[in-house]
Design a protein around this motif. Structure first.
Motif, mmCIF file in Angstrom:
data_model
loop_
_atom_site.group_PDB
_atom_site.id
_atom_site.type_symbol
_atom_site.label_atom_id
_atom_site.label_comp_id
_atom_site.label_asym_id
_atom_site.label_seq_id
_atom_site.Cartn_x
_atom_site.Cartn_y
_atom_site.Cartn_z
ATOM 1 N N VAL A 53 0.858 -1.183 0.000
ATOM 2 C CA VAL A 53 0.000 0.000 0.000
ATOM 3 C C VAL A 53 0.894 1.232 0.000
ATOM 4 O O VAL A 53 1.845 1.322 0.786
ATOM 5 N N ALA A 54 0.582 2.190 -0.896
ATOM 6 C CA ALA A 54 1.414 3.387 -1.014
ATOM 7 C C ALA A 54 0.546 4.594 -1.340
ATOM 8 O O ALA A 54 -0.543 4.461 -1.897
ATOM 9 N N HIS A 55 1.050 5.770 -0.986
ATOM 10 C CA HIS A 55 0.425 7.037 -1.393
ATOM 11 C C HIS A 55 1.030 7.459 -2.713
ATOM 12 O O HIS A 55 2.243 7.349 -2.911
ATOM 13 N N TYR A 56 0.197 7.975 -3.585
ATOM 14 C CA TYR A 56 0.669 8.380 -4.908
ATOM 15 C C TYR A 56 0.360 9.839 -5.213
ATOM 16 O O TYR A 56 0.437 10.269 -6.370
ATOM 17 N N SER A 57 0.044 10.630 -4.233
ATOM 18 C CA SER A 57 -0.375 12.016 -4.428
ATOM 19 C C SER A 57 0.705 12.820 -5.154
ATOM 20 O O SER A 57 1.875 12.823 -4.767
ATOM 21 N N GLY A 58 0.310 13.479 -6.221
ATOM 22 C CA GLY A 58 1.238 14.327 -6.967
ATOM 23 C C GLY A 58 1.863 13.667 -8.167
ATOM 24 O O GLY A 58 2.587 14.316 -8.920
ATOM 25 N N LEU A 59 1.619 12.384 -8.385
ATOM 26 C CA LEU A 59 2.181 11.711 -9.556
ATOM 27 C C LEU A 59 1.395 12.085 -10.803
ATOM 28 O O LEU A 59 0.181 12.234 -10.763
ATOM 29 N N THR A 60 2.089 12.220 -11.890
ATOM 30 C CA THR A 60 1.427 12.519 -13.156
ATOM 31 C C THR A 60 0.865 11.235 -13.757
ATOM 32 O O THR A 60 1.211 10.125 -13.319
ATOM 33 N N VAL A 61 0.035 11.385 -14.760
ATOM 34 C CA VAL A 61 -0.536 10.225 -15.437
ATOM 35 C C VAL A 61 0.582 9.402 -16.088
ATOM 36 O O VAL A 61 0.573 8.168 -16.042
ATOM 37 N N ALA A 62 1.569 10.064 -16.656
ATOM 38 C CA ALA A 62 2.688 9.360 -17.292
ATOM 39 C C ALA A 62 3.475 8.547 -16.266
ATOM 40 O O ALA A 62 3.894 7.413 -16.551
ATOM 41 N N GLU A 63 3.680 9.102 -15.078
ATOM 42 C CA GLU A 63 4.410 8.375 -14.036
ATOM 43 C C GLU A 63 3.609 7.165 -13.546
ATOM 44 O O GLU A 63 4.175 6.096 -13.324
ATOM 45 N N MET A 64 2.300 7.327 -13.395
ATOM 46 C CA MET A 64 1.460 6.191 -12.986
ATOM 47 C C MET A 64 1.443 5.124 -14.078
ATOM 48 O O MET A 64 1.484 3.922 -13.775
ATOM 49 N N THR A 65 1.417 5.530 -15.324
ATOM 50 C CA THR A 65 1.454 4.574 -16.429
ATOM 51 C C THR A 65 2.777 3.827 -16.437
ATOM 52 O O THR A 65 2.815 2.613 -16.651
ATOM 53 N N ASN A 66 3.855 4.536 -16.182
ATOM 54 C CA ASN A 66 5.178 3.921 -16.085
ATOM 55 C C ASN A 66 5.206 2.895 -14.954
ATOM 56 O O ASN A 66 5.707 1.785 -15.129
ATOM 57 N N LEU A 67 4.663 3.271 -13.805
ATOM 58 C CA LEU A 67 4.622 2.352 -12.667
ATOM 59 C C LEU A 67 3.790 1.116 -12.992
ATOM 60 O O LEU A 67 4.190 -0.007 -12.688
ATOM 61 N N ARG A 68 2.652 1.308 -13.619
ATOM 62 C CA ARG A 68 1.796 0.167 -13.972
ATOM 63 C C ARG A 68 2.506 -0.766 -14.955
ATOM 64 O O ARG A 68 2.423 -1.992 -14.832
ATOM 65 N N SER A 69 3.213 -0.203 -15.917
ATOM 66 C CA SER A 69 3.918 -1.053 -16.884
ATOM 67 C C SER A 69 5.061 -1.811 -16.215
ATOM 68 O O SER A 69 5.320 -2.968 -16.552
ATOM 69 N N ARG A 70 5.734 -1.184 -15.268
ATOM 70 C CA ARG A 70 6.787 -1.890 -14.513
ATOM 71 C C ARG A 70 6.195 -3.040 -13.709
ATOM 72 O O ARG A 70 6.783 -4.112 -13.620
ATOM 73 N N MET A 71 5.045 -2.778 -13.106
ATOM 74 C CA MET A 71 4.376 -3.826 -12.330
ATOM 75 C C MET A 71 3.997 -4.995 -13.247
ATOM 76 O O MET A 71 4.222 -6.151 -12.900
ATOM 77 N N ARG A 72 3.442 -4.687 -14.399
ATOM 78 C CA ARG A 72 3.069 -5.755 -15.341
ATOM 79 C C ARG A 72 4.301 -6.542 -15.767
ATOM 80 O O ARG A 72 4.251 -7.762 -15.909
ATOM 81 N N GLY A 73 5.410 -5.853 -15.971
ATOM 82 C CA GLY A 73 6.653 -6.519 -16.357
ATOM 83 C C GLY A 73 7.159 -7.476 -15.299
ATOM 84 O O GLY A 73 7.825 -8.457 -15.605
ATOM 85 N N ALA A 74 6.839 -7.199 -14.043
ATOM 86 C CA ALA A 74 7.261 -8.065 -12.939
ATOM 87 C C ALA A 74 6.154 -9.024 -12.521
ATOM 88 O O ALA A 74 6.219 -9.642 -11.459
ATOM 89 N N GLU A 75 5.121 -9.151 -13.365
ATOM 90 C CA GLU A 75 3.974 -10.012 -13.087
ATOM 91 C C GLU A 75 3.270 -9.601 -11.797
ATOM 92 O O GLU A 75 2.896 -10.426 -10.977
ATOM 93 N N ALA A 76 3.122 -8.309 -11.624
ATOM 94 C CA ALA A 76 2.400 -7.741 -10.489
ATOM 95 C C ALA A 76 1.342 -6.785 -11.039
ATOM 96 O O ALA A 76 1.307 -6.525 -12.236
#
Length: 172
Positions: free
Chosen positions: A25-48
């Motif tokens: 569980v994490a706070h994401y306040s202030g992240l841009t849409v591009a940063e959240m998309t980057n994080l989601r793609s990294r998670m998918r790459g790690a099967e998360a």
């Protein structure tokens, strides 16, 4: 979001939590849409996976799962990362938090155990399941390689000796 969408969201999160071993569980306040998309793609790459849900809906979703202990972490703009691999989501989240100070890890859950932020960071330092499998295969293959080398060595030495005698006979 109407009632049916909320029910679908709760059911989706609940089903995902039933099949997972780790929740971060994490706070994401202030992240841009591009940063959240980057994080989601990294998670998918790690099967998360990474989900952003209303805290009220997330609390309903975790009821009846082994992650009920993370209920206290669901305050503010929270993102929930989860994976079947006990360290994949923690690794990606910790790496992303190092690069981006707006992403703050609050804690998580590993099985029925609740983790604080330090626990998630410690978990992120452990090797993943795939890394452990690779090490195990390397350990299993190493003795076989050594045995093959030892068995092959006398034959090659015998061939060198015979070659030396043949060269000596030709010289005489």
């Amino acid at each position: 979001m109407d009632r049916t969408q909320k029910e679908a969201s709760v059911a989706s999160i609940h089903a995902a939590l039933q099949e997972t071993n780790l929740v971060v569980v994490a706070h994401y306040s202030g992240l841009t849409v591009a940063e959240m998309t980057n994080l989601r793609s990294r998670m998918r790459g790690a099967e998360a996976s990474l989900k952003v849900a209303k805290n009220r809906l997330a609390r309903i979703a975790i009821k009846g799962t082994r992650f009920e202990g993370i209920d206290g972490l669901l305050k503010g703009p929270t993102a929930i990362a989860f994976s079947r691999d006990p360290v994949a989501a923690a690794k990606v989240a910790a790496d992303f938090a190092k690069e981006n100070d707006k992403f703050v890890i609050l804690g998580g859950g590993l099985g029925e155990q609740t983790l604080d932020a330090a626990g998630v960071q410690a978990l992120a330092k452990l090797p993943s399941i795939n890394e452990l499998r690779a090490k195990l295969v390397g350990l299993v293959q190493a003795p076989a390689t050594k045995i093959a080398g030892v068995v092959q060595a006398p034959a090659s030495q015998l061939a060198r000796v015979l070659g030396a005698y043949a060269a000596k006979g030709d010289a005489a």
